[in-house]
Motif scaffolding. Sequence first.
Motif, short mmCIF file in Angstrom:
data_model
loop_
_atom_site.label_atom_id
_atom_site.label_comp_id
_atom_site.label_asym_id
_atom_site.label_seq_id
_atom_site.Cartn_x
_atom_site.Cartn_y
_atom_site.Cartn_z
N GLY A 36 0.79 -1.22 0.00
CA GLY A 36 0.00 0.00 0.00
C GLY A 36 0.82 1.27 0.00
O GLY A 36 0.25 2.37 0.03
N ALA A 37 2.13 1.15 -0.05
CA ALA A 37 3.00 2.32 0.04
C ALA A 37 3.77 2.54 -1.25
O ALA A 37 4.08 1.59 -1.97
N ALA A 38 4.07 3.79 -1.54
CA ALA A 38 4.98 4.10 -2.64
C ALA A 38 6.38 3.63 -2.26
O ALA A 38 6.68 3.38 -1.09
N PHE A 39 7.24 3.52 -3.25
CA PHE A 39 8.58 2.94 -3.04
C PHE A 39 9.64 3.94 -3.46
O PHE A 39 9.66 4.40 -4.61
N MET A 40 10.52 4.29 -2.52
CA MET A 40 11.68 5.12 -2.82
C MET A 40 12.91 4.24 -2.88
O MET A 40 13.28 3.60 -1.89
N VAL A 169 7.23 27.69 -0.84
CA VAL A 169 7.48 26.26 -0.71
C VAL A 169 6.16 25.51 -0.81
O VAL A 169 5.08 26.07 -0.65
N ARG A 170 6.30 24.22 -1.10
CA ARG A 170 5.19 23.29 -0.98
C ARG A 170 5.67 22.16 -0.09
O ARG A 170 6.66 21.48 -0.43
N VAL A 171 5.03 21.97 1.04
CA VAL A 171 5.45 20.92 1.96
C VAL A 171 4.89 19.60 1.45
O VAL A 171 3.71 19.31 1.58
N THR A 172 5.78 18.81 0.86
CA THR A 172 5.36 17.57 0.21
C THR A 172 5.47 16.35 1.11
O THR A 172 4.88 15.31 0.81
N GLY A 173 6.23 16.45 2.20
CA GLY A 173 6.43 15.27 3.03
C GLY A 173 6.81 15.59 4.45
O GLY A 173 7.34 16.67 4.76
N LEU A 174 6.53 14.63 5.33
CA LEU A 174 6.98 14.63 6.72
C LEU A 174 7.65 13.29 6.94
O LEU A 174 7.09 12.24 6.60
N GLU A 211 2.06 15.08 0.97
CA GLU A 211 1.77 14.00 0.02
C GLU A 211 2.19 12.65 0.61
O GLU A 211 1.52 11.65 0.40
N VAL A 212 3.32 12.65 1.31
CA VAL A 212 3.86 11.39 1.83
C VAL A 212 4.37 11.59 3.25
O VAL A 212 4.95 12.62 3.59
N ARG A 213 4.13 10.57 4.07
CA ARG A 213 4.70 10.47 5.42
C ARG A 213 5.52 9.18 5.41
O ARG A 213 5.03 8.13 5.00
N HIS A 214 6.77 9.25 5.88
CA HIS A 214 7.61 8.05 5.77
C HIS A 214 8.69 8.00 6.83
O HIS A 214 9.27 9.02 7.21
N ILE A 215 8.93 6.76 7.29
CA ILE A 215 9.97 6.50 8.30
C ILE A 215 10.64 5.15 8.06
O ILE A 215 11.69 4.88 8.62
N ALA A 216 10.07 4.30 7.20
CA ALA A 216 10.53 2.91 7.06
C ALA A 216 11.76 2.81 6.16
O ALA A 216 11.70 3.09 4.97
N ASP A 230 2.89 6.12 3.94
CA ASP A 230 2.61 6.37 2.51
C ASP A 230 3.76 5.96 1.60
O ASP A 230 3.58 5.89 0.38
N LEU A 231 4.94 5.73 2.17
CA LEU A 231 6.13 5.48 1.35
C LEU A 231 7.15 4.73 2.19
O LEU A 231 7.28 4.98 3.39
N VAL A 232 7.88 3.80 1.56
CA VAL A 232 9.00 3.12 2.22
C VAL A 232 10.28 3.45 1.47
O VAL A 232 10.26 3.75 0.27
#
Length: 389
Positions: A36-40, A169-174, A211-216, A230-232
């Motif tokens: 369910g998450a986007a992939f970085m 700015v546009r805050v796109t992520g935390l 847009e994305v919250r990520h810590i993984a 939202d993203l790994v």
Amino acid sequence: MSETAKTPATPPRARAEIDLAALRANVRTLRAQAPGAAFMAVVKADGYGHGALPCARAAVEAGAGWVGTATPEEALALRASGELPADVRIMCWLWTPGGPWRETVEAGIDVSVSGLWALREVAEAARAAGRPALVQLKADTGLGRNGCQPADWGELVAAAVRAESAGLVRVTGLWSHFACADEPGHPSVAVQLALFEEMVASAERAGVRPEVRHIANSPATLTLPESHFDLVRPGIAMYGVSPGPALGSAADLGLRPVMTLAASLALVKHVAGGHGVSYGHRYVTPGETTLGLVPLGYADGVPRHASGTGPVLVGGKWRTVAGRIAMDQFVVDLGGDEPEPGAEAVLFGPGEHGEPTAEDWAQAAGTIGYEIVTRIGARVPRVYVGASV
């Protein structure tokens, strides 16, 4: 693509073979852990020594929608290559004052901000560029490196909201980063996760709509589904190296090592017993034997700490580094075997043909697999196999 290079008819002194098919398979395996998450795809440090651009392309082919780097220079080089799809997002996170903010703003790269000084500089760059900067606010939830402390988070978030209202700015992520996700059950993991959720909630109450919250990272992607958000951001696991011994080997995790490091023996010779080998004579032959000279050394990234312990496959048998690893070469005791000069010596690879792995070298050197692959230097040519056509 250009990654179809094959080993030349005359073998090079040494080579690092990079299996892009294995990398794509690893990305698919990791994506399946977080469907369910986007992939970085993290390709910092020249793709952990594997080659940033070829690995980024392969990861995108396998479904990565984001690419991550440490430095802005790494991110700008990827964007400037023109070889990643325009809709693939690139993020970088390691900044110092006076960095190339404007260039990254103009390139549409997401930049990480951990303090007010960085927010001021990126806002100024956005004003000069005439377009808003894509900003991701980083929270220090317990790693203690980069990131904004909880006590300062409200001030940073409020300043970012003001800059966003001004169109700068546009805050796109935390986002944040784990300290001990490679140690299952470590108490800091739950503490960090809870604090991240609190800091995200407070930012959203202040008006941030990321847009994305990520810590993984790699280990969290593999073992902590509650951290996927939202993203790994897998790094080392994408290259088929285990994020830590407590999680199991690469094979245990369904991953295949991407890099094989090999060299051609430069010399094979007979010596008598009692013969000292390499600097300091830390190894003396116990009897008459044969020695093989491997033309790789610590200038190529072979760790000197593995002197006397590093494993090498020659002629179908595991050998051990005999004596000290030198700048350009080291010796293995062949025990009387007589392979021809030019015979292959494999330092590490997937382990499927009896060769050692990067994890074996990490154990021999008292370090981690990350360091083994990342430190292989530019003097060792990368030979890419498994590229899509």
